[in-house]
Motif scaffolding. Sequence first.
Motif, PDB file in Angstrom:
ATOM      1  N   GLY A 176       0.819  -1.203   0.000  1.00  0.00           N
ATOM      2  CA  GLY A 176       0.000   0.000   0.000  1.00  0.00           C
ATOM      3  C   GLY A 176       0.855   1.256   0.000  1.00  0.00           C
ATOM      4  O   GLY A 176       2.037   1.219   0.370  1.00  0.00           O
ATOM      5  N   ILE A 177       0.263   2.349  -0.421  1.00  0.00           N
ATOM      6  CA  ILE A 177       0.945   3.645  -0.442  1.00  0.00           C
ATOM      7  C   ILE A 177       0.169   4.609   0.440  1.00  0.00           C
ATOM      8  O   ILE A 177      -1.055   4.737   0.327  1.00  0.00           O
ATOM      9  CB  ILE A 177       1.037   4.222  -1.873  1.00  0.00           C
ATOM     10  N   VAL A 178       0.883   5.290   1.331  1.00  0.00           N
ATOM     11  CA  VAL A 178       0.246   6.253   2.232  1.00  0.00           C
ATOM     12  C   VAL A 178      -0.134   7.514   1.454  1.00  0.00           C
ATOM     13  O   VAL A 178       0.665   8.051   0.684  1.00  0.00           O
ATOM     14  CB  VAL A 178       1.203   6.619   3.391  1.00  0.00           C
ATOM     15  N   GLU A 179      -1.370   7.967   1.665  1.00  0.00           N
ATOM     16  CA  GLU A 179      -1.853   9.191   1.050  1.00  0.00           C
ATOM     17  C   GLU A 179      -2.361  10.134   2.135  1.00  0.00           C
ATOM     18  O   GLU A 179      -2.775   9.704   3.209  1.00  0.00           O
ATOM     19  CB  GLU A 179      -3.006   8.900   0.071  1.00  0.00           C
ATOM     20  N   GLU A 180      -2.320  11.429   1.823  1.00  0.00           N
ATOM     21  CA  GLU A 180      -2.881  12.417   2.752  1.00  0.00           C
ATOM     22  C   GLU A 180      -4.388  12.268   2.841  1.00  0.00           C
ATOM     23  O   GLU A 180      -5.036  11.737   1.932  1.00  0.00           O
ATOM     24  CB  GLU A 180      -2.525  13.838   2.302  1.00  0.00           C
ATOM     25  N   ARG A 181      -4.945  12.734   3.958  1.00  0.00           N
ATOM     26  CA  ARG A 181      -6.403  12.692   4.098  1.00  0.00           C
ATOM     27  C   ARG A 181      -7.068  13.606   3.084  1.00  0.00           C
ATOM     28  O   ARG A 181      -8.073  13.259   2.475  1.00  0.00           O
ATOM     29  CB  ARG A 181      -6.782  13.114   5.515  1.00  0.00           C
TER      30      ARG A 181
ATOM     31  N   LYS B 229      -3.571   3.444   0.369  1.00  0.00           N
ATOM     32  CA  LYS B 229      -4.183   2.962  -0.875  1.00  0.00           C
ATOM     33  C   LYS B 229      -3.606   1.597  -1.246  1.00  0.00           C
ATOM     34  O   LYS B 229      -2.389   1.432  -1.330  1.00  0.00           O
ATOM     35  CB  LYS B 229      -3.925   3.969  -2.000  1.00  0.00           C
ATOM     36  N   VAL B 230      -4.496   0.622  -1.459  1.00  0.00           N
ATOM     37  CA  VAL B 230      -4.092  -0.739  -1.811  1.00  0.00           C
ATOM     38  C   VAL B 230      -4.895  -1.187  -3.024  1.00  0.00           C
ATOM     39  O   VAL B 230      -6.099  -0.949  -3.098  1.00  0.00           O
ATOM     40  CB  VAL B 230      -4.336  -1.714  -0.643  1.00  0.00           C
ATOM     41  N   SER B 231      -4.233  -1.837  -3.976  1.00  0.00           N
ATOM     42  CA  SER B 231      -4.911  -2.399  -5.146  1.00  0.00           C
ATOM     43  C   SER B 231      -5.209  -3.872  -4.886  1.00  0.00           C
ATOM     44  O   SER B 231      -4.287  -4.654  -4.625  1.00  0.00           O
ATOM     45  CB  SER B 231      -4.044  -2.244  -6.397  1.00  0.00           C
ATOM     46  N   ILE B 232      -6.493  -4.247  -4.964  1.00  0.00           N
ATOM     47  CA  ILE B 232      -6.929  -5.599  -4.643  1.00  0.00           C
ATOM     48  C   ILE B 232      -7.426  -6.290  -5.922  1.00  0.00           C
ATOM     49  O   ILE B 232      -8.236  -5.726  -6.659  1.00  0.00           O
ATOM     50  CB  ILE B 232      -8.069  -5.576  -3.607  1.00  0.00           C
TER      51      ILE B 232
ATOM     52  N   THR C 191      -7.805  -4.687 -11.078  1.00  0.00           N
ATOM     53  CA  THR C 191      -7.760  -4.521  -9.625  1.00  0.00           C
ATOM     54  C   THR C 191      -8.635  -3.341  -9.212  1.00  0.00           C
ATOM     55  O   THR C 191      -8.899  -2.443 -10.013  1.00  0.00           O
ATOM     56  CB  THR C 191      -6.318  -4.264  -9.132  1.00  0.00           C
ATOM     57  N   TYR C 192      -9.064  -3.392  -7.964  1.00  0.00           N
ATOM     58  CA  TYR C 192      -9.862  -2.315  -7.398  1.00  0.00           C
ATOM     59  C   TYR C 192      -9.043  -1.609  -6.321  1.00  0.00           C
ATOM     60  O   TYR C 192      -8.373  -2.255  -5.510  1.00  0.00           O
ATOM     61  CB  TYR C 192     -11.150  -2.858  -6.770  1.00  0.00           C
ATOM     62  N   ASP C 193      -9.108  -0.293  -6.321  1.00  0.00           N
ATOM     63  CA  ASP C 193      -8.405   0.481  -5.297  1.00  0.00           C
ATOM     64  C   ASP C 193      -9.275   0.605  -4.053  1.00  0.00           C
ATOM     65  O   ASP C 193     -10.457   0.948  -4.140  1.00  0.00           O
ATOM     66  CB  ASP C 193      -8.066   1.885  -5.812  1.00  0.00           C
ATOM     67  N   ILE C 194      -8.681   0.309  -2.907  1.00  0.00           N
ATOM     68  CA  ILE C 194      -9.330   0.579  -1.631  1.00  0.00           C
ATOM     69  C   ILE C 194      -8.429   1.520  -0.849  1.00  0.00           C
ATOM     70  O   ILE C 194      -7.213   1.581  -1.085  1.00  0.00           O
ATOM     71  CB  ILE C 194      -9.591  -0.706  -0.826  1.00  0.00           C
ATOM     72  N   ARG C 195      -9.022   2.254   0.063  1.00  0.00           N
ATOM     73  CA  ARG C 195      -8.260   3.170   0.910  1.00  0.00           C
ATOM     74  C   ARG C 195      -8.615   2.923   2.368  1.00  0.00           C
ATOM     75  O   ARG C 195      -9.782   3.002   2.740  1.00  0.00           O
ATOM     76  CB  ARG C 195      -8.521   4.629   0.509  1.00  0.00           C
ATOM     77  N   ILE C 196      -7.596   2.622   3.154  1.00  0.00           N
ATOM     78  CA  ILE C 196      -7.780   2.286   4.567  1.00  0.00           C
ATOM     79  C   ILE C 196      -7.439   3.504   5.405  1.00  0.00           C
ATOM     80  O   ILE C 196      -6.333   4.050   5.307  1.00  0.00           O
ATOM     81  CB  ILE C 196      -6.879   1.110   4.973  1.00  0.00           C
ATOM     82  N   GLN C 197      -8.373   3.947   6.225  1.00  0.00           N
ATOM     83  CA  GLN C 197      -8.125   5.091   7.089  1.00  0.00           C
ATOM     84  C   GLN C 197      -7.244   4.674   8.268  1.00  0.00           C
ATOM     85  O   GLN C 197      -7.466   3.629   8.880  1.00  0.00           O
ATOM     86  CB  GLN C 197      -9.446   5.665   7.592  1.00  0.00           C
ATOM     87  N   VAL C 198      -6.246   5.505   8.564  1.00  0.00           N
ATOM     88  CA  VAL C 198      -5.299   5.213   9.643  1.00  0.00           C
ATOM     89  C   VAL C 198      -5.105   6.482  10.470  1.00  0.00           C
ATOM     90  O   VAL C 198      -4.829   7.555   9.915  1.00  0.00           O
ATOM     91  CB  VAL C 198      -3.936   4.729   9.100  1.00  0.00           C
ATOM     92  N   ALA C 199      -5.230   6.368  11.777  1.00  0.00           N
ATOM     93  CA  ALA C 199      -4.981   7.500  12.666  1.00  0.00           C
ATOM     94  C   ALA C 199      -3.503   7.877  12.605  1.00  0.00           C
ATOM     95  O   ALA C 199      -2.627   7.010  12.514  1.00  0.00           O
ATOM     96  CB  ALA C 199      -5.383   7.154  14.095  1.00  0.00           C
ATOM     97  N   ASN C 200      -3.229   9.178  12.649  1.00  0.00           N
ATOM     98  CA  ASN C 200      -1.848   9.651  12.499  1.00  0.00           C
ATOM     99  C   ASN C 200      -1.611  10.855  13.407  1.00  0.00           C
ATOM    100  O   ASN C 200      -1.111  11.890  12.964  1.00  0.00           O
ATOM    101  CB  ASN C 200      -1.580  10.024  11.031  1.00  0.00           C
TER     102      ASN C 200
END
Length: 334
Positions: free
Chosen positions: A44-49, A185-188, A230-239
Amino acid sequence: MVISSWLLTVGCSEKKQTEVKAPTRVSMEIVSANDQTIGQTYVGIVEEREATAVSFTSMGVVRRVLVNEGQMVSKGQLIAEMDDTQARNLLSGAEAQMAQANDALERYKMLHDAGSLPEVQWVEIQSKVAQAKAQLELSRKNLADCRLVAPVSGVIGRKMVGAGETAMPSQAVVNILDISSVKVKVSIPESEIGDISTNTSSLMKVEAINSCFSGGVIEKGVQADALTHTYDIRIQVANGKRKLLPGMVASVQFTEVQSQSAGQLSVPVTAVQRKADGSLFVWTVGNDSTAHRTTVTTGETIGNRIAITDGITEGARVVIEGYQKLSENTKVVY
């Protein structure tokens, strides 16, 4: 000569007896009945909110930029200034017109009140005053727009325009990133996207900062990539500590609690070894830091882990790396 040889032999024997073998370094895992990881590891690649591009509303030469990339800014903080010479001249002209219009209004008002001024002319005077007022407000806004302020709080991601350059309307001078929380962001693959819901738990490791994080709510894309399917999903992560930065690479695994294996122990598949008689065992570490072969009974395999149904209990310390160098009662460090 005989005595000397005897002393030399005794000395060597005593030296050999006092030699202590250094402990073998291993990696171990404390066995617990936690949620089981499923599936493979994804990248996955970290993206800004959220990213906000900040730009001037008119064309002009940038006089100075007051922020740098990576700097934290607050909402309303001054970001950059444009040369405001022309804007100030226009404001001075608008103020003079406003003063002239107000003066004319006062003089014609006396005539109007005395009934000696045609109504049409009185309306015309009032219209000129309104026009001068509108021009004054516009000139004030143009002058204010020469100062670029942050519309939101965040961190400066990129600075696209520097002092002395000409900024065009809507051309981004800087962009402000909100990283109080981030998205990974992860491609599944399409064959696996159905196993992931918005509430699927996830674990991720970011090597750049050597830290692990738990994922939150998942945003699922509904349109597949035409080439990779593939489908892109985005996982929310506290930072909260803002350690995660856009562009960092994360290793992501999804987890779930399986009712049929609730409370079941598991270890990495590679930690389970086979004896010559076909029985299975793992290397466990005792309280005295020595390694022991412990016979186990295994259950189903889930991803890269295998369930242990008998042989060890929760809290057991199992060697997961470095077991190739072990023998019974080997001293270990970890």
